[in-house]
Write a protein that holds these residues in place. Structure first.
Motif, PDB file in Angstrom:
ATOM      1  N   ILE A   1      25.643   4.205  -0.155  1.00  0.00           N
ATOM      2  CA  ILE A   1      26.259   3.636   1.053  1.00  0.00           C
ATOM      3  C   ILE A   1      25.543   4.146   2.303  1.00  0.00           C
ATOM      4  N   LYS A   2      25.308   5.436   2.360  1.00  0.00           N
ATOM      5  CA  LYS A   2      24.623   6.023   3.521  1.00  0.00           C
ATOM      6  C   LYS A   2      23.228   5.430   3.701  1.00  0.00           C
ATOM      7  N   ALA A   3      22.483   5.337   2.608  1.00  0.00           N
ATOM      8  CA  ALA A   3      21.117   4.802   2.679  1.00  0.00           C
ATOM      9  C   ALA A   3      21.130   3.337   3.102  1.00  0.00           C
ATOM     10  N   ALA A   4      22.019   2.562   2.512  1.00  0.00           N
ATOM     11  CA  ALA A   4      22.096   1.131   2.854  1.00  0.00           C
ATOM     12  C   ALA A   4      22.490   0.942   4.318  1.00  0.00           C
ATOM     13  N   GLU A   5      23.452   1.710   4.777  1.00  0.00           N
ATOM     14  CA  GLU A   5      23.881   1.582   6.176  1.00  0.00           C
ATOM     15  C   GLU A   5      22.770   1.966   7.144  1.00  0.00           C
ATOM     16  N   LYS A   6      22.013   3.024   6.821  1.00  0.00           N
ATOM     17  CA  LYS A   6      20.889   3.410   7.679  1.00  0.00           C
ATOM     18  C   LYS A   6      19.834   2.312   7.708  1.00  0.00           C
ATOM     19  N   GLY A   7      19.535   1.767   6.547  1.00  0.00           N
ATOM     20  CA  GLY A   7      18.561   0.686   6.478  1.00  0.00           C
ATOM     21  C   GLY A   7      19.008  -0.544   7.248  1.00  0.00           C
ATOM     22  N   LEU A   8      20.294  -0.857   7.162  1.00  0.00           N
ATOM     23  CA  LEU A   8      20.824  -2.031   7.871  1.00  0.00           C
ATOM     24  C   LEU A   8      20.708  -1.884   9.380  1.00  0.00           C
ATOM     25  N   LYS A   9      20.750  -0.652   9.878  1.00  0.00           N
ATOM     26  CA  LYS A   9      20.581  -0.431  11.323  1.00  0.00           C
ATOM     27  C   LYS A   9      19.189  -0.872  11.789  1.00  0.00           C
ATOM     28  N   TYR A  10      18.195  -0.685  10.925  1.00  0.00           N
ATOM     29  CA  TYR A  10      16.822  -1.044  11.289  1.00  0.00           C
ATOM     30  C   TYR A  10      16.561  -2.549  11.239  1.00  0.00           C
TER      31      TYR A  10
END
Length: 187
Positions: free
Chosen positions: A25-34
């Motif tokens: 979840i953390k990785a996906a959310e960080k990626g989605l910010k970009y």
């Protein structure tokens, strides 16, 4: 930015394989910010959203997952990507299976299988087949489940895909247990 997006997509995927939903979840959310608001990263955005949804499914948030999957399926439709559509339908089927809605899960699996045939992605087809076998187990379709699970097991074994192989082996053991073949289930 492309490398960061790829990094977070792979990180989320790896966390899912390791059953680390929170990390995914953390990785996906960080990626989605970009990728937010950048049309050139639409495919990556869909992948990250899918990973996020899969992680939420691991946490048992099935109702939330089902509504998000419907939105994502609608958003990906114009891109005509059979692999993505099949993957989304597979996750949707898994969510229904987790809700014990086996008939609906079966229908979603069959739709996923049909779409995956267009993509000619053998790994995806076998993943769908093994999941279909697991659903058939719950519907008491033992003979068809056994056939699908054995075929999937051999496919994953030949390709040395041990994680998928283990998942299928667990379903085969459950099938043996339901048939009263305790010795086979233990093997």
């Amino acid at each position: 930015i492309p490398l960061l997006v790829r990094y977070f997509t792979l990180r989320a995927s790896a966390a899912l394989q390791l059953n680390e939903a929170e990390q995914a979840i953390k990785a996906a959310e960080k990626g989605l910010k970009y990728v937010k608001g950048k049309p050139e990263f639409k495919a990556e955005q869909f992948q990250l959203q899918l990973r996020l949804i899969q992680a939420l499914l691991m946490q048992g948030k099935n109702q939330l997952v089902l509504s998000q999957l419907d939105s994502l399926l609608e958003a990906t439709e114009p891109f005509n990507n059979p692999s993505m559509t099949a993957e989304l339908l597979l996750v949707k089927a898994q969510a229904y299976r987790d809700n014990r809605e086996y008939d609906i899960s079966m229908a979603a699996m069959m739709s996923s299988l049909e779409v995956a045939k267009q993509a000619d992605d053998q790994v995806l087809l076998k993943r769908i087949s093994s999941n279909l076998g697991a659903v058939l187990l719950n519907l008491n379709g033992f003979d068809k489940a056994e056939l699908l699970l054995e075929q999937s097991y051999l496919f994953f074994k030949q390709r040395k895909m041990s994680f998928n192989q283990l998942l299928v082996k667990m379903d085969i053991a459950e099938l043996a247990k339901k048939r009263g073949q305790d010795k086979k289930a233990i093997q």
